[in-house]
Design a protein around this motif. Structure first.
Motif, PDB file in Angstrom:
ATOM      1  N   ASP A  53       0.841  -1.210   0.000  1.00 11.52           N
ATOM      2  CA  ASP A  53       0.000   0.000   0.000  1.00 11.52           C
ATOM      3  C   ASP A  53       0.870   1.253   0.000  1.00 11.52           C
ATOM      4  OD1 ASP A  53      -2.213  -1.535   0.025  1.00 11.52           O
ATOM      5  OD2 ASP A  53      -2.669  -1.276   2.168  1.00 11.52           O
ATOM      6  N   TYR A  54       1.890   1.223   0.842  1.00 15.60           N
ATOM      7  CA  TYR A  54       2.802   2.365   0.936  1.00 15.60           C
ATOM      8  C   TYR A  54       3.440   2.648  -0.433  1.00 15.60           C
ATOM      9  CZ  TYR A  54       7.029   4.997   2.178  1.00 15.60           C
ATOM     10  OH  TYR A  54       8.026   5.930   2.223  1.00 15.60           O
ATOM     11  N   GLY A  55       3.732   1.585  -1.172  1.00 16.13           N
ATOM     12  CA  GLY A  55       4.355   1.713  -2.484  1.00 16.13           C
ATOM     13  C   GLY A  55       3.498   2.443  -3.502  1.00 16.13           C
ATOM     14  N   GLU A  56       2.199   2.484  -3.246  1.00 15.24           N
ATOM     15  CA  GLU A  56       1.301   3.211  -4.156  1.00 15.24           C
ATOM     16  C   GLU A  56       1.574   4.710  -4.081  1.00 15.24           C
ATOM     17  OE1 GLU A  56      -1.093   1.667  -6.116  1.00 15.24           O
ATOM     18  OE2 GLU A  56      -0.126  -0.190  -5.418  1.00 15.24           O
ATOM     19  N   ASN A  57       2.020   5.146  -2.899  1.00 15.28           N
ATOM     20  CA  ASN A  57       2.198   6.575  -2.700  1.00 15.28           C
ATOM     21  C   ASN A  57       3.351   6.826  -1.708  1.00 15.28           C
ATOM     22  OD1 ASN A  57       1.680   9.276  -2.819  1.00 15.28           O
ATOM     23  ND2 ASN A  57      -0.068   9.229  -1.405  1.00 15.28           N
ATOM     24  N   LEU A  63      11.844 -11.862   5.438  1.00 18.13           N
ATOM     25  CA  LEU A  63      12.619 -10.613   5.399  1.00 18.13           C
ATOM     26  C   LEU A  63      13.016 -10.313   3.954  1.00 18.13           C
ATOM     27  CD1 LEU A  63      14.962 -10.983   8.521  1.00 18.13           C
ATOM     28  CD2 LEU A  63      12.765  -9.814   8.390  1.00 18.13           C
ATOM     29  N   LEU A  64      13.341 -11.377   3.210  1.00 17.21           N
ATOM     30  CA  LEU A  64      13.677 -11.175   1.804  1.00 17.21           C
ATOM     31  C   LEU A  64      12.455 -10.661   1.034  1.00 17.21           C
ATOM     32  CD1 LEU A  64      15.706 -11.383  -0.498  1.00 17.21           C
ATOM     33  CD2 LEU A  64      15.003 -13.747  -0.851  1.00 17.21           C
ATOM     34  N   ASP A  65      11.274 -11.174   1.371  1.00 18.90           N
ATOM     35  CA  ASP A  65      10.046 -10.677   0.722  1.00 18.90           C
ATOM     36  C   ASP A  65       9.881  -9.172   0.949  1.00 18.90           C
ATOM     37  OD1 ASP A  65       9.538 -13.218  -0.136  1.00 18.90           O
ATOM     38  OD2 ASP A  65       8.011 -13.670   1.371  1.00 18.90           O
ATOM     39  N   ILE A  66      10.162  -8.725   2.178  1.00 18.81           N
ATOM     40  CA  ILE A  66      10.076  -7.292   2.485  1.00 18.81           C
ATOM     41  C   ILE A  66      11.075  -6.516   1.617  1.00 18.81           C
ATOM     42  CG2 ILE A  66      10.597  -5.549   4.266  1.00 18.81           C
ATOM     43  CD1 ILE A  66       9.565  -7.581   6.341  1.00 18.81           C
ATOM     44  N   LEU A  67      12.304  -7.035   1.565  1.00 19.66           N
ATOM     45  CA  LEU A  67      13.350  -6.358   0.790  1.00 19.66           C
ATOM     46  C   LEU A  67      13.019  -6.319  -0.697  1.00 19.66           C
ATOM     47  CD1 LEU A  67      16.403  -7.835   2.697  1.00 19.66           C
ATOM     48  CD2 LEU A  67      15.814  -5.420   2.551  1.00 19.66           C
ATOM     49  N   MET A  68      12.338  -7.371  -1.170  1.00 17.03           N
ATOM     50  CA  MET A  68      12.002  -7.406  -2.586  1.00 17.03           C
ATOM     51  C   MET A  68      10.927  -6.379  -2.942  1.00 17.03           C
ATOM     52  SD  MET A  68      12.672 -11.413  -3.264  1.00 17.03           S
ATOM     53  CE  MET A  68      12.521 -11.577  -5.010  1.00 17.03           C
ATOM     54  N   LEU A  92      10.160  -0.863  -5.414  1.00 12.60           N
ATOM     55  CA  LEU A  92       9.961   0.586  -5.273  1.00 12.60           C
ATOM     56  C   LEU A  92      11.149   1.353  -5.820  1.00 12.60           C
ATOM     57  CD1 LEU A  92       8.368   1.100  -1.743  1.00 12.60           C
ATOM     58  CD2 LEU A  92       7.320   1.339  -3.980  1.00 12.60           C
ATOM     59  N   LYS A  93      12.331   0.806  -5.566  1.00 11.78           N
ATOM     60  CA  LYS A  93      13.544   1.459  -6.052  1.00 11.78           C
ATOM     61  C   LYS A  93      13.587   1.404  -7.582  1.00 11.78           C
ATOM     62  CE  LYS A  93      18.207   1.386  -6.942  1.00 11.78           C
ATOM     63  NZ  LYS A  93      18.995   0.543  -7.820  1.00 11.78           N
ATOM     64  N   GLU A  94      13.178   0.249  -8.124  1.00 11.78           N
ATOM     65  CA  GLU A  94      13.180   0.108  -9.579  1.00 11.78           C
ATOM     66  C   GLU A  94      12.231   1.088 -10.247  1.00 11.78           C
ATOM     67  OE1 GLU A  94      12.428  -4.034 -10.040  1.00 11.78           O
ATOM     68  OE2 GLU A  94      14.565  -4.559  -9.837  1.00 11.78           O
ATOM     69  N   LYS A  95      11.181   1.475  -9.505  1.00 15.72           N
ATOM     70  CA  LYS A  95      10.227   2.446 -10.053  1.00 15.72           C
ATOM     71  C   LYS A  95      10.746   3.878  -9.917  1.00 15.72           C
ATOM     72  CE  LYS A  95       6.014  -0.235  -9.199  1.00 15.72           C
ATOM     73  NZ  LYS A  95       5.067  -0.451  -8.088  1.00 15.72           N
ATOM     74  N   GLY A  96      11.971   4.003  -9.421  1.00 24.35           N
ATOM     75  CA  GLY A  96      12.575   5.330  -9.371  1.00 24.35           C
ATOM     76  C   GLY A  96      12.505   6.013  -8.018  1.00 24.35           C
ATOM     77  N   ASN A  97      12.076   5.268  -6.985  1.00 20.48           N
ATOM     78  CA  ASN A  97      12.002   5.880  -5.654  1.00 20.48           C
ATOM     79  C   ASN A  97      13.348   5.823  -4.939  1.00 20.48           C
ATOM     80  OD1 ASN A  97       8.998   6.444  -5.338  1.00 20.48           O
ATOM     81  ND2 ASN A  97       8.991   4.277  -5.918  1.00 20.48           N
TER      82      ASN A  97
END
Lengths: 193, 124
Positions: free
Chosen positions: B48-52, B74-79, B84-89
């Motif tokens: 949800d956070y990743g939406e905004n 924990l890996l799921d969280i990191l993924m 999010l990083k790949e989307k430019g965040n």
């Protein structure tokens, strides 16, 4: 009916049992269902004992790691048999022993014979691997593996080998024509490494 | 966004997911009885956070112990953070570990190898 001789015999057995435990430096022994509550109780008991004995933190952490993974191996993988009570799902034997130079964590649980090949191959392949290979295997399994229905990640044996830096010692003993008792013992050095 | 605050116990970590105050943190011990169920709200919150997301996202891991089943979650969280990083965040992982705990430090290095997200190691 006089039951006294039976009671005496039993109590003598208990004393022999006690002496055997002492001789093998066993500090904790349990037979039965391995639940999450049991896992928590045993790890916290062992932890407080190690802390009282001033074990180095690294040793405490490694014993804790190995205990959790061994206990969860049984609770998540012990086979579900219905024909014999003692082979009931999630049951097994669990021992911790403390020697002068090392701790040992030993588990035993029933498995179906057709799983012996798979387990042997898995354990043998982990045993032949060095530090770097184990690390890569762990990463690969974490990335590609899926959690089983019971929440197993298929990482326990790899983690135990990495934390102990020793070969996984195991043995299968026949119970019936179709089932065997699977014993695994992991040794953690008491010197701070 | 709703804030998630979960008190730590002897077998579950303390979790704070507070977007408003920029606190995203998992600390303590992780060996939950049902690891998938325990982390499900965390993963959902992050999605949800990743939406905004905020302009900069810093996620703090300050665990003292986690079992192998937790390592997978924990890996799921990191993924999710990697996506999010790949989307430019702008994403940063801070991996805190006790100074003398080499295994916990190495666990951070391993995650840093797997996911493509800036990783900062902090010993304490």
């Amino acid at each position: 009916m006089d039951k006294k001789p039976d009671v005496k015999g039993f109590l003598e057995f208990v004393y022999e049992f006690y002496k055997t435990m002492k001789a093998h430096e066993i500090t904790l022994v349990y037979e039965g269902e391995i639940t999450h509550q049991i896992t928590k109780a045993f790890t916290s008991l062992t932890e407080s004992n190690m802390s009282k004995d001033d074990e180095p933190n690294s040793v405490q952490r490694r014993v804790f790691h190995v205990m959790v993974e061994c206990l969860q191996n049984i609770s998540k993988h012990a086979d579900d048999f219905t024909s014999h009570d003692y082979l009931f799902s999630g049951r097994g034997i669990f021992l911790v022993s403390k020697g002068e130079n090392e701790y040992s964590v030993t588990t035993g649980n029933a498995v179906e014979n057709d799983k012996i090949g798979y387990l042997t191959d898995l354990l043998e392949s982990i045993n032949t691997m060095g530090k770097e290979e184990l690390k890569e295997l762990y990463k690969k399994q974490m990335k590609e593996g899926r959690l089983s229905e019971k929440g197993g990640a298929g990482l326990g044996f790899i983690d135990i080998k990495r934390k102990t830096n020793r070969e996984l010692e195991y043995h299968f003993l026949p119970i019936t024509n179709d089932t065997s008792f699977f014993l695994l013992t992991s040794t953690i050095s008491r010197s701070d490494i | 966004m709703e804030t998630i605050k979960i008190q730590g116990t002897e077998d579950t970590p303390r979790i704070i997911l507070d977007a408003e105050n920029d606190i995203l943190e998992i600390s303590g011990r992780s060996l939950p009885e049902d690891v998938a169920a325990f982390y499900e709200p965390v993963l959902n919150w992050l999605k949800d956070y990743g939406e905004n997301p905020k302009d900069k996202t810093i996620f703090n891991f300050k665990l003292t112990y986690f079992n192998t089943a937790s390592s997978k979650l924990l890996l799921d969280i990191l993924m999710i953070l990697e996506e999010l990083k790949e989307k430019g965040n702008d994403i940063l992982i801070r991996w805190h570990y006790p100074e003398e705990d080499e295994d916990m430090e190495e666990a951070g290095d391993e995650y840093a190898d797997i996911v493509d997200v800036p990783f900062e190691k902090v010993s304490y």
